[in-house]
Design an enzyme around this catalytic site. Structure first.
Site, short mmCIF file in Angstrom:
data_model
loop_
_atom_site.label_atom_id
_atom_site.label_comp_id
_atom_site.label_asym_id
_atom_site.label_seq_id
_atom_site.Cartn_x
_atom_site.Cartn_y
_atom_site.Cartn_z
N GLY A 1 2.68 -6.35 -7.06
CA GLY A 1 3.28 -5.35 -6.19
C GLY A 1 2.47 -5.19 -4.92
O GLY A 1 1.26 -5.39 -4.92
N GLN B 1 -0.51 -1.20 2.65
CA GLN B 1 -1.64 -2.10 2.38
C GLN B 1 -1.78 -3.21 3.43
O GLN B 1 -2.84 -3.80 3.58
CB GLN B 1 -1.49 -2.75 1.00
CG GLN B 1 -1.64 -1.78 -0.14
CD GLN B 1 -1.41 -2.48 -1.47
OE1 GLN B 1 -0.27 -2.60 -1.92
NE2 GLN B 1 -2.47 -2.94 -2.09
N CYS C 1 -5.54 -3.41 -8.02
CA CYS C 1 -4.91 -3.23 -6.71
C CYS C 1 -5.43 -4.30 -5.77
O CYS C 1 -6.62 -4.60 -5.76
CB CYS C 1 -5.26 -1.84 -6.17
SG CYS C 1 -4.52 -1.50 -4.56
N LEU C 2 -4.51 -4.89 -5.00
CA LEU C 2 -4.93 -5.93 -4.04
C LEU C 2 -5.88 -5.36 -2.98
O LEU C 2 -6.65 -6.11 -2.39
CB LEU C 2 -3.70 -6.56 -3.38
CG LEU C 2 -2.85 -7.45 -4.29
CD1 LEU C 2 -1.57 -7.85 -3.61
CD2 LEU C 2 -3.65 -8.68 -4.72
N HIS D 1 0.75 4.50 -2.72
CA HIS D 1 0.24 3.91 -1.48
C HIS D 1 0.98 4.47 -0.26
O HIS D 1 0.38 4.77 0.76
CB HIS D 1 0.42 2.39 -1.49
CG HIS D 1 -0.69 1.66 -2.19
ND1 HIS D 1 -2.02 1.77 -1.83
CD2 HIS D 1 -0.65 0.77 -3.23
CE1 HIS D 1 -2.75 0.99 -2.63
NE2 HIS D 1 -1.95 0.37 -3.48
N HIS E 1 2.47 3.21 -8.79
CA HIS E 1 1.25 2.81 -8.08
C HIS E 1 1.56 2.53 -6.60
O HIS E 1 0.86 3.00 -5.72
CB HIS E 1 0.67 1.56 -8.77
CG HIS E 1 -0.49 0.94 -8.08
ND1 HIS E 1 -1.75 0.90 -8.65
CD2 HIS E 1 -0.61 0.31 -6.89
CE1 HIS E 1 -2.58 0.28 -7.82
NE2 HIS E 1 -1.92 -0.09 -6.76
N GLU E 2 2.64 1.78 -6.36
CA GLU E 2 2.99 1.41 -4.98
C GLU E 2 3.51 2.61 -4.19
O GLU E 2 3.25 2.73 -2.99
CB GLU E 2 4.03 0.28 -4.97
CG GLU E 2 3.62 -1.00 -5.70
CD GLU E 2 2.26 -1.54 -5.31
OE1 GLU E 2 1.80 -1.27 -4.18
OE2 GLU E 2 1.65 -2.23 -6.15
C1 QAP Z 1 -0.41 -2.70 -8.87
O1 QAP Z 1 -1.57 -4.59 -8.14
C2 QAP Z 1 -0.54 -2.73 -10.35
O2 QAP Z 1 -8.31 -7.10 -8.25
C3 QAP Z 1 -0.29 -4.06 -8.24
O3 QAP Z 1 -8.73 -9.71 -7.77
C4 QAP Z 1 -1.52 -3.50 -10.98
O4 QAP Z 1 -0.84 -6.67 -7.92
C5 QAP Z 1 0.29 -1.97 -11.13
C6 QAP Z 1 -4.86 -8.22 -7.95
C7 QAP Z 1 -1.62 -3.50 -12.37
C8 QAP Z 1 0.17 -1.99 -12.49
C9 QAP Z 1 -0.76 -2.76 -13.13
C10 QAP Z 1 -5.95 -7.41 -8.14
C11 QAP Z 1 -5.07 -9.56 -7.69
C12 QAP Z 1 -3.49 -7.73 -7.99
C13 QAP Z 1 -7.24 -7.91 -8.07
C14 QAP Z 1 -1.78 -5.94 -8.03
C15 QAP Z 1 -7.45 -9.26 -7.81
C16 QAP Z 1 -6.35 -10.08 -7.62
C17 QAP Z 1 -3.16 -6.42 -8.05
CO CO Z 2 -2.37 -1.08 -4.92
#
Ligand code: QAP
Ligand code: CO
Length: 225
Positions: free
Chosen positions: A100, A105, A146-147, A192, A188-189
């Site tokens: 997401g 972001q 989180c990205l 943001h 989560h999004e």
């Molecule tokens: C939000 O987050 C989310 O640390 C989206 O090194 C995440 O896509 C909602 C990501 C989990 C629910 C559960 C994070 C990629 C991606 C990192 C993401 C990383 C590489 C996060």
């Molecule tokens: Co995020």
């Protein structure tokens, strides 16, 4: 550089060269004809591949960047630039292996979210101006990342199920009942878009630890570059 960057940025550099190079190869045609042919080719590519050839990977803001605190504004125009932004955001999300990404972001302060929680990475979901209509009483803990907070994963408690109303890129209204990972990801999004990061739900101690580590890593990278 990143392989995705190479693949998509190459055409952008090659295209402007075509009109310059062609006359040297085809001296049978006059310049007006050549110009017309090139114009036709470009129109054809634009019509059939659209954003495809000019998609870009956007820069993701990293926590604790103060721009992650800006409250996003509703989308009013469902136009072509918006569709290009959506394509760029998907490209950015897939390239970073995310599920997401909120416009906030990538420093675009509009109420726009892209998602794909499918393991096959082929179920794109775009939520424009999303609002939560209902939330379940039941709450669940789920590990979140989180990205904008790379390398950190922590448990956050949120409502288990939600009912969301949103617009798609054509401007039509939809409702979606979500549970599980999709529900967590949408919440989560949407946070943001309101200037909230999942780290805000953690203890002060954890927040400071994450901030310190990310600031330190950024300093290291800037020494290298
Ligand atoms: C939000 O987050 C989310 O640390 C989206 O090194 C995440 O896509 C909602 C990501 C989990 C629910 C559960 C994070 C990629 C991606 C990192 C993401 C990383 C590489 C996060
Ligand atoms: Co995020």
């Amino acid at each position: 550089t990143h392989p995705m960057l190479l693949r998509y940025q190459l055409p952008r550099r090659v295209f402007p060269l075509l009109p310059v190079l062609f006359p040297f190869f085809i001296n049978l045609l006059n310049s007006v004809q050549i110009f017309c042919i090139i114009l036709l080719i470009q129109v054809f590519l634009q019509v059939f591949f659209g954003n495809f050839l000019i998609m870009a990977i956007l820069n993701i803001l990293q926590y604790p960047d103060s721009r992650l605190r800006i409250k996003a504004k509703p989308i009013e125009l469902f136009d072509k630039p918006l569709k290009e932004t959506i394509a760029d955001m998907f490209e950015t999300m897939y390239a970073s292996k995310g599920i997401g990404l909120a416009a906030t972001q990538v420093n675009i302060h509009k109420r726009l979210i892209v998602l794909d929680v499918s393991p096959e990475r082929d179920r794109q979901l775009v939520l424009l101006n999303p609002t939560v209509l209902k939330t379940s009483e039941e709450k669940k803990l789920h590990d979140e990342g989180c990205l904008s907070v790379p390398g950190f994963y922590e448990s956050v408690e949120r409502p288990d199920k939600i009912l969301v109303e949103y617009f798609n890129s054509d401007g039509s209204k939809h409702q979606l009942e979500a549970g599980g990972l999709l529900s967590v990801c949408i919440q989560h999004e949407m946070d943001h878009l309101n200037g909230k990061v999942f780290v805000d739900y953690l203890s002060r101690l954890k927040q400071h630890r994450i901030q310190k580590k990310l600031i330190k890593e950024k300093a290291k990278l800037s020494v290298i570059n």
